[in-house]
Design a protein around this motif. Structure first.
Motif, PDB file in Angstrom:
ATOM      1  N   THR A   6      54.873  18.578  11.744  1.00  0.00           N
ATOM      2  CA  THR A   6      53.973  18.335  12.999  1.00  0.00           C
ATOM      3  C   THR A   6      52.888  16.647  11.928  1.00  0.00           C
ATOM      4  OG1 THR A   6      53.119  20.011  11.072  1.00  0.00           O
ATOM      5  CG2 THR A   6      53.342  20.601  13.143  1.00  0.00           C
ATOM      6  N   TYR A  36      55.978  17.009  17.925  1.00  0.00           N
ATOM      7  CA  TYR A  36      55.227  17.757  17.039  1.00  0.00           C
ATOM      8  C   TYR A  36      56.755  18.167  17.482  1.00  0.00           C
ATOM      9  CZ  TYR A  36      50.439  17.678  15.989  1.00  0.00           C
ATOM     10  OH  TYR A  36      49.291  17.064  15.830  1.00  0.00           O
ATOM     11  N   PHE A  89      61.513  22.145  26.084  1.00  0.00           N
ATOM     12  CA  PHE A  89      62.832  22.774  25.120  1.00  0.00           C
ATOM     13  C   PHE A  89      64.191  21.972  25.726  1.00  0.00           C
ATOM     14  CE2 PHE A  89      61.084  26.659  23.218  1.00  0.00           C
ATOM     15  CZ  PHE A  89      59.747  26.703  23.257  1.00  0.00           C
ATOM     16  N   GLN A 133      48.804  18.628  21.576  1.00  0.00           N
ATOM     17  CA  GLN A 133      48.138  18.666  19.575  1.00  0.00           C
ATOM     18  C   GLN A 133      49.271  20.446  19.750  1.00  0.00           C
ATOM     19  OE1 GLN A 133      43.736  20.146  20.013  1.00  0.00           O
ATOM     20  NE2 GLN A 133      43.895  21.036  18.055  1.00  0.00           N
ATOM     21  N   GLY A 134      49.533  20.396  18.609  1.00  0.00           N
ATOM     22  CA  GLY A 134      50.448  21.541  18.152  1.00  0.00           C
ATOM     23  C   GLY A 134      51.411  21.936  19.015  1.00  0.00           C
ATOM     24  N   ALA A 135      51.625  23.309  19.271  1.00  0.00           N
ATOM     25  CA  ALA A 135      52.776  23.593  20.049  1.00  0.00           C
ATOM     26  C   ALA A 135      52.561  23.913  22.067  1.00  0.00           C
ATOM     27  CB  ALA A 135      52.972  25.239  19.089  1.00  0.00           C
ATOM     28  N   GLN A 136      51.523  22.962  22.046  1.00  0.00           N
ATOM     29  CA  GLN A 136      51.092  22.905  23.094  1.00  0.00           C
ATOM     30  C   GLN A 136      52.305  22.501  23.776  1.00  0.00           C
ATOM     31  OE1 GLN A 136      48.422  25.306  23.272  1.00  0.00           O
ATOM     32  NE2 GLN A 136      48.461  24.333  21.457  1.00  0.00           N
ATOM     33  N   LYS A 137      52.512  22.929  25.382  1.00  0.00           N
ATOM     34  CA  LYS A 137      53.370  22.210  26.948  1.00  0.00           C
ATOM     35  C   LYS A 137      54.588  22.189  25.623  1.00  0.00           C
ATOM     36  CE  LYS A 137      48.863  21.169  28.773  1.00  0.00           C
ATOM     37  NZ  LYS A 137      48.527  19.914  29.285  1.00  0.00           N
ATOM     38  N   LEU A 138      55.492  23.139  25.637  1.00  0.00           N
ATOM     39  CA  LEU A 138      56.723  22.727  24.518  1.00  0.00           C
ATOM     40  C   LEU A 138      58.275  22.483  25.721  1.00  0.00           C
ATOM     41  CD1 LEU A 138      56.575  25.603  22.724  1.00  0.00           C
ATOM     42  CD2 LEU A 138      56.628  22.811  21.128  1.00  0.00           C
ATOM     43  N   PHE A 167      60.027  21.507  16.984  1.00  0.00           N
ATOM     44  CA  PHE A 167      60.603  22.942  17.051  1.00  0.00           C
ATOM     45  C   PHE A 167      61.785  23.662  16.700  1.00  0.00           C
ATOM     46  CE2 PHE A 167      55.630  23.928  16.483  1.00  0.00           C
ATOM     47  CZ  PHE A 167      55.532  22.986  17.825  1.00  0.00           C
ATOM     48  N   PHE A 195      58.512  24.942  30.964  1.00  0.00           N
ATOM     49  CA  PHE A 195      57.303  24.944  30.984  1.00  0.00           C
ATOM     50  C   PHE A 195      56.468  25.475  32.433  1.00  0.00           C
ATOM     51  CE2 PHE A 195      52.642  24.726  29.854  1.00  0.00           C
ATOM     52  CZ  PHE A 195      51.818  23.761  30.085  1.00  0.00           C
ATOM     53  N   LEU A 220      60.075  31.884  16.201  1.00  0.00           N
ATOM     54  CA  LEU A 220      59.971  30.482  15.680  1.00  0.00           C
ATOM     55  C   LEU A 220      60.335  30.248  13.766  1.00  0.00           C
ATOM     56  CD1 LEU A 220      58.359  26.984  15.591  1.00  0.00           C
ATOM     57  CD2 LEU A 220      56.742  28.023  14.072  1.00  0.00           C
ATOM     58  N   TYR A 254      56.290  30.177  30.304  1.00  0.00           N
ATOM     59  CA  TYR A 254      58.077  29.432  30.223  1.00  0.00           C
ATOM     60  C   TYR A 254      58.263  31.023  31.479  1.00  0.00           C
ATOM     61  CZ  TYR A 254      56.045  26.845  27.018  1.00  0.00           C
ATOM     62  OH  TYR A 254      55.303  25.767  25.976  1.00  0.00           O
ATOM     63  N   LYS A 314      58.886  23.700  11.946  1.00  0.00           N
ATOM     64  CA  LYS A 314      57.676  22.785  13.152  1.00  0.00           C
ATOM     65  C   LYS A 314      57.565  21.820  11.882  1.00  0.00           C
ATOM     66  CE  LYS A 314      53.570  25.313  11.585  1.00  0.00           C
ATOM     67  NZ  LYS A 314      52.515  26.472  11.939  1.00  0.00           N
ATOM     68  N   GLN A 350      50.112  26.570  31.042  1.00  0.00           N
ATOM     69  CA  GLN A 350      49.002  26.510  30.780  1.00  0.00           C
ATOM     70  C   GLN A 350      47.271  26.928  31.086  1.00  0.00           C
ATOM     71  OE1 GLN A 350      47.811  23.814  26.818  1.00  0.00           O
ATOM     72  NE2 GLN A 350      49.383  25.008  26.042  1.00  0.00           N
ATOM     73  N   ALA A 389      53.108  28.922  18.786  1.00  0.00           N
ATOM     74  CA  ALA A 389      52.439  29.941  19.570  1.00  0.00           C
ATOM     75  C   ALA A 389      53.703  30.520  19.682  1.00  0.00           C
ATOM     76  CB  ALA A 389      53.627  28.351  20.970  1.00  0.00           C
ATOM     77  N   TYR A 419      63.166  26.957  17.873  1.00  0.00           N
ATOM     78  CA  TYR A 419      63.122  28.275  17.451  1.00  0.00           C
ATOM     79  C   TYR A 419      64.682  29.451  17.429  1.00  0.00           C
ATOM     80  CZ  TYR A 419      58.554  28.019  18.715  1.00  0.00           C
ATOM     81  OH  TYR A 419      56.992  27.674  19.035  1.00  0.00           O
ATOM     82  N   ASN A 471      45.674  25.714  15.099  1.00  0.00           N
ATOM     83  CA  ASN A 471      46.597  26.159  15.377  1.00  0.00           C
ATOM     84  C   ASN A 471      48.203  25.623  15.653  1.00  0.00           C
ATOM     85  OD1 ASN A 471      49.172  27.593  14.673  1.00  0.00           O
ATOM     86  ND2 ASN A 471      48.039  29.561  13.831  1.00  0.00           N
ATOM     87  N   THR A 472      48.670  25.366  14.687  1.00  0.00           N
ATOM     88  CA  THR A 472      50.059  24.367  15.552  1.00  0.00           C
ATOM     89  C   THR A 472      51.650  25.590  16.451  1.00  0.00           C
ATOM     90  OG1 THR A 472      51.503  23.811  13.968  1.00  0.00           O
ATOM     91  CG2 THR A 472      49.874  22.055  14.345  1.00  0.00           C
ATOM     92  N   PRO A 490      64.038  27.618  28.372  1.00  0.00           N
ATOM     93  CA  PRO A 490      63.000  27.420  28.793  1.00  0.00           C
ATOM     94  C   PRO A 490      61.836  26.589  28.956  1.00  0.00           C
ATOM     95  CG  PRO A 490      62.687  28.679  26.283  1.00  0.00           C
ATOM     96  CD  PRO A 490      63.833  28.417  26.570  1.00  0.00           C
TER      97      PRO A 490
END
Lengths: 113, 114
Positions: free
Chosen positions: B51, B32, B104, B97-102, B34, A45, B46, A35, B49, A48, A102, B36, A99-100, A43
């Protein structure tokens, strides 16, 4: 402490130069995201990597490139640096398997002069 | 596409007062979400979250947030502010899925007055 380490912590480069930033992911994590955080912004992206392959990219030009190694550590390379590339670069590792969360490193502060 | 809007770039409260930081999201798929926190010259930590389990989410340091689908909101609260809560807070959404490619928000700087 998350276990994600980034190096160097600070860096000053001249416009037009190239830079490589490094990230060691947390043990057991196979996914690394990068990021860019400009001053006073959230931040953004960049891209990845999952198991050494790019797995999604944000709105950044091709001069931003990356690598992921078999041990899941990663590099971010920026060519032809511009003044606007000055920012905090954050690396985050996660487990894509389910796992959710990062986990972020402390970041590398890049200043382009 | 996903997006996040944090209402208020600066919030100031007195020590011991309620903290409320606002976040609205847009997502074409179940999100999802979050929160921070970022202290000066540091990375992101974090707080909590969401989910798709319980809509009221409890996090670290007595922070909590409630997911309200009808309002597309995920506001962060803390009943009693401490001086150590002074920091920048970011809300983020993920479609993957989950915390991919957040994605903000712009952040909210929280100041605590003694």
């Amino acid at each position: 402490e998350t276990g994600v380490t980034q190096s160097p912590t600070h860096l000053i480069k001249t416009r037009g130069q190239q830079v490589t930033l490094r990230c060691s992911s947390q043990s057991g994590h196979n996914t690394v995201s990068w990021y860019q955080q400009a001053l006073g912004q959230g931040p953004q992206f960049i891209f990845q990597y999952y198991r050494e392959e790019e797995n999604g990219r944000g709105n950044f030009p091709p001069r931003f490139s990356g690598l992921q190694f078999p041990n899941y550590s990663s590099e971010l390379n920026v060519n032809a640096l511009e003044l606007d590339d000055s920012a905090l670069y954050l690396c985050a590792s996660s487990d894509r398997g389910g796992n959710t969360e990062a986990f972020f490193g402390q970041g590398t502060r890049l200043t382009v002069v | 596409a996903q997006s996040v809007t944090q209402l208020g770039s600066h919030v100031s409260v007195s020590e011991g007062a309620l903290v409320l930081l606002r976040c609205n999201y847009s997502s074409s798929v179940p999100p999802y979400l979050f929160w921070y926190v970022q202290y000066p010259n540091q990375g992101l930590q974090l707080l909590l979250k969401y989910t798709s389990a319980a809509t009221l989410v409890k996090g670290i340091n007595d922070f909590e947030a409630e997911f309200k689908k009808s309002e597309t909101s995920f506001h962060l609260t803390k009943p009693s502010a401490h001086m150590s809560d002074a920091a920048e807070y970011f809300c983020a959404v993920s479609a993957g899925q989950g915390a991919q490619k957040l994605v903000f928000g712009q952040g909210t700087r929280l100041t605590i007055n003694p």
